[in-house]
Scaffold this active site. Structure first.
Site, mmCIF file in Angstrom:
data_model
loop_
_atom_site.group_PDB
_atom_site.id
_atom_site.type_symbol
_atom_site.label_atom_id
_atom_site.label_comp_id
_atom_site.label_asym_id
_atom_site.label_seq_id
_atom_site.Cartn_x
_atom_site.Cartn_y
_atom_site.Cartn_z
ATOM 1 N N GLU A 101 -3.406 -3.305 2.319
ATOM 2 C CA GLU A 101 -4.385 -3.871 3.035
ATOM 3 C C GLU A 101 -4.500 -5.341 2.592
ATOM 4 O OE1 GLU A 101 -9.044 -3.555 1.061
ATOM 5 O OE2 GLU A 101 -7.503 -2.462 -0.098
ATOM 6 N N ASP A 209 2.962 -7.623 -15.668
ATOM 7 C CA ASP A 209 3.637 -9.048 -15.303
ATOM 8 C C ASP A 209 2.281 -9.792 -15.132
ATOM 9 O OD1 ASP A 209 5.118 -11.147 -14.547
ATOM 10 O OD2 ASP A 209 5.726 -10.288 -12.887
HETATM 11 P P1 ADP Z 1 6.370 -11.436 -4.424
HETATM 12 O O1 ADP Z 1 6.450 -10.024 -4.670
HETATM 13 O O2 ADP Z 1 7.268 -12.447 -3.684
HETATM 14 O O3 ADP Z 1 6.042 -12.319 -5.678
HETATM 15 P P2 ADP Z 1 3.673 -11.632 -4.085
HETATM 16 O O4 ADP Z 1 3.360 -10.383 -4.362
HETATM 17 O O5 ADP Z 1 3.229 -12.588 -5.250
HETATM 18 O O6 ADP Z 1 4.765 -11.880 -3.536
HETATM 19 O O7 ADP Z 1 2.610 -12.117 -2.965
HETATM 20 C C1 ADP Z 1 3.039 -13.460 -2.290
HETATM 21 C C2 ADP Z 1 1.769 -14.237 -1.832
HETATM 22 O O8 ADP Z 1 1.043 -13.236 -1.201
HETATM 23 C C3 ADP Z 1 0.716 -14.581 -3.020
HETATM 24 O O9 ADP Z 1 0.222 -16.002 -2.325
HETATM 25 C C4 ADP Z 1 -0.285 -13.585 -2.940
HETATM 26 O O10 ADP Z 1 -1.482 -14.380 -3.162
HETATM 27 C C5 ADP Z 1 -0.475 -13.074 -1.367
HETATM 28 N N1 ADP Z 1 -0.837 -11.817 -1.445
HETATM 29 C C6 ADP Z 1 -0.363 -10.755 -2.158
HETATM 30 N N2 ADP Z 1 -1.074 -9.527 -1.829
HETATM 31 C C7 ADP Z 1 -1.702 -9.931 -0.742
HETATM 32 C C8 ADP Z 1 -2.618 -8.959 0.103
HETATM 33 N N3 ADP Z 1 -2.656 -7.761 -0.128
HETATM 34 N N4 ADP Z 1 -3.376 -9.737 0.970
HETATM 35 C C9 ADP Z 1 -3.342 -11.226 1.119
HETATM 36 N N5 ADP Z 1 -2.710 -11.677 0.379
HETATM 37 C C10 ADP Z 1 -1.678 -11.136 -0.438
#
Ligand code: ADP
Length: 302
Positions: A101, A209
Site C-alpha cells: 500500500e 530495526d
Molecule cells: P530499504 O528496504 O531499501 O531500506 P525502505 O523501506 O527504507 O527501503 O524504503 C525506501 C523509501 O521508501 C523510504 O524513504 C521510505 O520512507 C519510503 N517508503 C517505504 N515504504 C513506503 C510505502 N509503503 N509507501 C510510500 N513510501 C514508502
C-alpha cells in the site's frame, strides 16, 4: 493468517490485484532506502502503490520483510502498510519485487509522538503466540537486519537468544577487527551476558530495526512502522535502538514509560542491545564503527 500473494511477473500482479490489463502509467523513484530500489507506481486505473525491487537472488529479503509486516499487523496495535504481494519478474534481466500500500504520509496528527509511544507499547504487550515456532523468543523464520541475515532460532531464555542469535554471529563475522586482548574481553563478555541482560516479564514482538527512517507518517497521520527486522524479545531492545542514531523527542520516551515502565538498569543494558546494531554496521559498512564497538566492550561492567 493471510496468505501472501506470490506473482510470476509484475504485470500478472497488477492484473490480478487491480483488474485485467491494468498497467503502470508513471513510475517515480523514491529515495531514502539503503538496500532496495523503491518506487511509487501510478496505475492506469488511478491507484498508486509502493514497490521495492531487488535482484532475483535477493527475493528472500522481501519474503522476510512481508513476514515481519504481517506479524506487526497481526498485533493490531500500530499501523503498517498492507502487503499486496511479492514476486519475481524475468523482464529487464530479472528482478524480485514487493508491492505495498502506498503511504502518502501527509501531516502528522496531534500528539503524534505520544500516540506512537502508546501504540508501540501496545505492540510490545500483544500476545506473541504463533510468532515463535519453538521456545518463547525468536521468530518463525530467519530474516535480515539491513542486508545481513539475522538468525531467529527459538529459545526459552531471552538472554541466551540474544547471545546466540544476535551478538555471537556478529562478533564472529567481525573477527578480523579484533586483536587477542579484544577477544579475551569479548569471550568474557559473552560468558556473562546472562548477568548483564535480564529476562523480560513478558515476551514482545519487536520491530527490530527501530530508527527514525523506519517510522513513517501513515495515511491517518499516525506513526506507522516500515522495513522491520522482527523477532520476539525484550521490549527494551526496541527502545534502545530508537536512541542509537539521534533518538526521538523526550515526549515519546515519557509516554512510553508511562504506558510500560522500564525495568531498573535499562541504561546499562541499552549499550548491549545497541552493540548488536553497531556490530552489524561494522560488518556492513566497515571500520568507521569499530571505535564505538570497542568503546562499548571496554565500558561494560560485569
Ligand atoms: P530499504 O528496504 O531499501 O531500506 P525502505 O523501506 O527504507 O527501503 O524504503 C525506501 C523509501 O521508501 C523510504 O524513504 C521510505 O520512507 C519510503 N517508503 C517505504 N515504504 C513506503 C510505502 N509503503 N509507501 C510510500 N513510501 C514508502
Amino acid at each position: 493468517m493471510t496468505t501472501l500473494m506470490n506473482f510470476p511477473s509484475l504485470s500478472a500482479a497488477l492484473s490480478s490485484l487491480f483488474g485485467e490489463g491494468t498497467q503502470i502509467e508513471t513510475t517515480n523513484r523514491i529515495s531514502g532506502g539503503d538496500i532496495n530500489e523503491a518506487y511509487g507506481l501510478t496505475l492506469t486505473d488511478g491507484s498508486c502503490i509502493f514497490m521495492k525491487s531487488n535482484t532475483k537472488e535477493n527475493r528472500a529479503l522481501f519474503t522476510a520483510e512481508a513476514a515481519g509486516l504481517c506479524a506487526i499487523a497481526r498485533t493490531k496495535a500500530i499501523g503498517t502498510p498492507k502487503i499486496l504481494g511479492i514476486g519475481t519478474d524475468e523482464a529487464r534481466g530479472g528482478y524480485s519485487f514487493l508491492l505495498l500500500e502506498f503511504i502518502y504520509g501527509k501531516s502528522r496528527a496531534r500528539n503524534y509522538w505520544e500516540e506512537f509511544a502508546r501504540c508501540l507499547s501496545n505492540m510490545h504487550r500483544a500476545p506473541t503466540a504463533g510468532f515463535v515456532s519453538k521456545g518463547k523468543y525468536g521468530f518463525t523464520c530467519d530474516n535480515y537486519i539491513g542486508r545481513r541475515s539475522q538468525i531467529n532460532t527459538g529459545h526459552d531464555s531471552f538472554t541466551e537468544f540474544f547471545r546466540d542469535c544476535r551478538l555471537e554471529p556478529q562478533f564472529q563475522a567481525a573477527a578480523r577487527y579484533f586483536d587477542k586482548e579484544d577477544w579475551k574481553r569479548i569471550v568474557r563478555f559473552l560468558d556473562h551476558v546472562d548477568e548483564i541482560l535480564v529476562e523480560p516479564e513478558y515476551p514482545s514482538l519487536l520491530h527490530g530495526d527501530l530508527w527514525a527512517g523506519n517510522v513513517i507518517t501513515g495515511n491517518d497521520g499516525a506513526a506507522w512502522l516500515i522495513d522491520p527486522a522482527v523477532y520476539v524479545g525484550h521490549a527494551e531492545a526496541d527502545l534502545a535502538m530508537t536512541e542509537l542514531f539521534g533518538g526521538f523527542p523526550p515526549v515519546f520516551y515519557d509516554a512510553y514509560k508511562e504506558a510500560s515502565p522500564l525495568y531498573p538498569g535499562y541504561e546499562h543494558r541499552r549499550d548491549v542491545y545497541n552493540l548488536y546494531h553497531l556490530l552489524n554496521h561494522l560488518n556492513m559498512f566497515g571500520r568507521m564503527y569499530l571505535s564505538e564497538v570497542k568503546h562499548i566492550i571496554r565500558g561494560i561492567l560485569f
